[in-house]
Write an enzyme that holds these catalytic residues in place. Structure first.
Site, PDB file in Angstrom:
ATOM      1  N   SER A 127       0.808  -1.223   0.000  1.00  0.00           N
ATOM      2  CA  SER A 127       0.000   0.000   0.000  1.00  0.00           C
ATOM      3  C   SER A 127       0.837   1.268   0.000  1.00  0.00           C
ATOM      4  CB  SER A 127      -0.945   0.000   1.203  1.00  0.00           C
ATOM      5  OG  SER A 127      -0.224  -0.172   2.412  1.00  0.00           O
ATOM      6  N   GLY A 181      -2.181  -4.293   1.043  1.00  0.00           N
ATOM      7  CA  GLY A 181      -2.197  -5.501   1.855  1.00  0.00           C
ATOM      8  C   GLY A 181      -1.259  -6.600   1.407  1.00  0.00           C
ATOM      9  N   ASN A 219       3.870  -5.869   5.598  1.00  0.00           N
ATOM     10  CA  ASN A 219       2.665  -6.592   6.013  1.00  0.00           C
ATOM     11  C   ASN A 219       3.001  -7.946   6.634  1.00  0.00           C
ATOM     12  OD1 ASN A 219       0.575  -4.705   5.322  1.00  0.00           O
ATOM     13  ND2 ASN A 219       1.029  -5.130   3.179  1.00  0.00           N
ATOM     14  N   ASP A 256      -3.812   7.167  10.197  1.00  0.00           N
ATOM     15  CA  ASP A 256      -3.872   5.753  10.574  1.00  0.00           C
ATOM     16  C   ASP A 256      -2.619   5.278  11.291  1.00  0.00           C
ATOM     17  OD1 ASP A 256      -1.997   5.520   8.528  1.00  0.00           O
ATOM     18  OD2 ASP A 256      -3.296   4.365   7.197  1.00  0.00           O
ATOM     19  N   HIS A 300       0.592   4.525   7.348  1.00  0.00           N
ATOM     20  CA  HIS A 300       1.028   4.948   6.015  1.00  0.00           C
ATOM     21  C   HIS A 300       1.604   6.358   6.038  1.00  0.00           C
ATOM     22  CE1 HIS A 300      -2.019   1.793   5.281  1.00  0.00           C
ATOM     23  NE2 HIS A 300      -1.144   1.422   4.354  1.00  0.00           N
TER      24      HIS A 300
END
Length: 212
Positions: free
Chosen positions: A41, A78, A105, A186, A189
């Site tokens: 991402s 993801g 991830n 978040d 990121h």
């Protein structure tokens, strides 16, 4: 009458022979070498406009260095290292350099570092078989995940780069991840400034790979 025709032919042939064919236009210059960023991402630029995402920032950094290139992001939200391996053969055929920016991830999921290493090794080997130069972007695991686990995960990147003889960009997230002014809300990121810092750290290594 026949004599007039006979006299006219040589002159006409001579005039035609003096006409030169129009010069062919020069062929268009070849396109700059393609840099493909195989990632997740962060590469996909989640939460950012495309011109602010990491691939576009990497293009800008290489441009400032006067390095001819075309940077293309190939990121999927993801994606783990296993997901990257499943789609590595879809990396564009004209790719000269591929940046492997995967593993974040895997880390979030607490996957066994040996599995991540095996997947990344297979990705590298697929690319090398196509004569694509590889830049492996390292990920440093935080100690809060456990000192032993963090050490094993962080170390797999430099170890794999040495083993496979590929270019290595160490710890390019360090100083961005966990620093609020460089992160989106978040907390996972990077924002536009964080993406710029990441790209600026990658650019010198990518430039070396392009020159190799």
């Amino acid at each position: 009458m026949a004599g007039l025709v006979a006299l006219a032919l040589p002159g006409g042939a001579f005039a035609a022979s003096r006409k030169k064919a129009a010069p062919k236009p020069p062929p268009p210059p070849p396109p700059p070498p393609l840099v493909t960023v195989l990632g997740d991402s962060i590469t996909a630029g989640l939460g950012l406009k495309s011109d602010m995402a990491m691939p576009a920032r990497l293009q800008a950094a290489l441009d400032r260095m006067s390095i001819k290139s075309r940077v293309q992001g190939f990121g999927v939200l993801g994606d783990t290292s296993a997901n990257g391996l499943a789609r590595v053969d879809r990396v564009p055929l004209e790719t000269s350099v591929c940046v492997i920016a995967l593993g974040g991830n895997d880390l979030l999921l607490g996957l066994d570092p040996s599995m991540t290493k095996a997947n990344l090794r297979a990705i590298i080997q697929h690319l090398k078989n196509r004569n694509v130069r590889v830049v492996l972007a390292g990920v440093k695991a935080p100690a809060l995940l456990g000192v032993a686990y963090a050490r094993r995960f962080s170390q797999l990147y430099p170890d794999l780069a040495r083993e496979q003889g590929v270019f290595y960009a160490p710890d390019f997230f360090t100083g961005v991840i966990g620093v609020s002014r460089y992160m989106q809300r978040d907390g996972i990121h990077p924002n536009a400034e964080g993406a710029r810092i990441i790209a600026d750290r990658l650019a010198p290594v990518v430039a070396q790979a392009l020159k190799a």
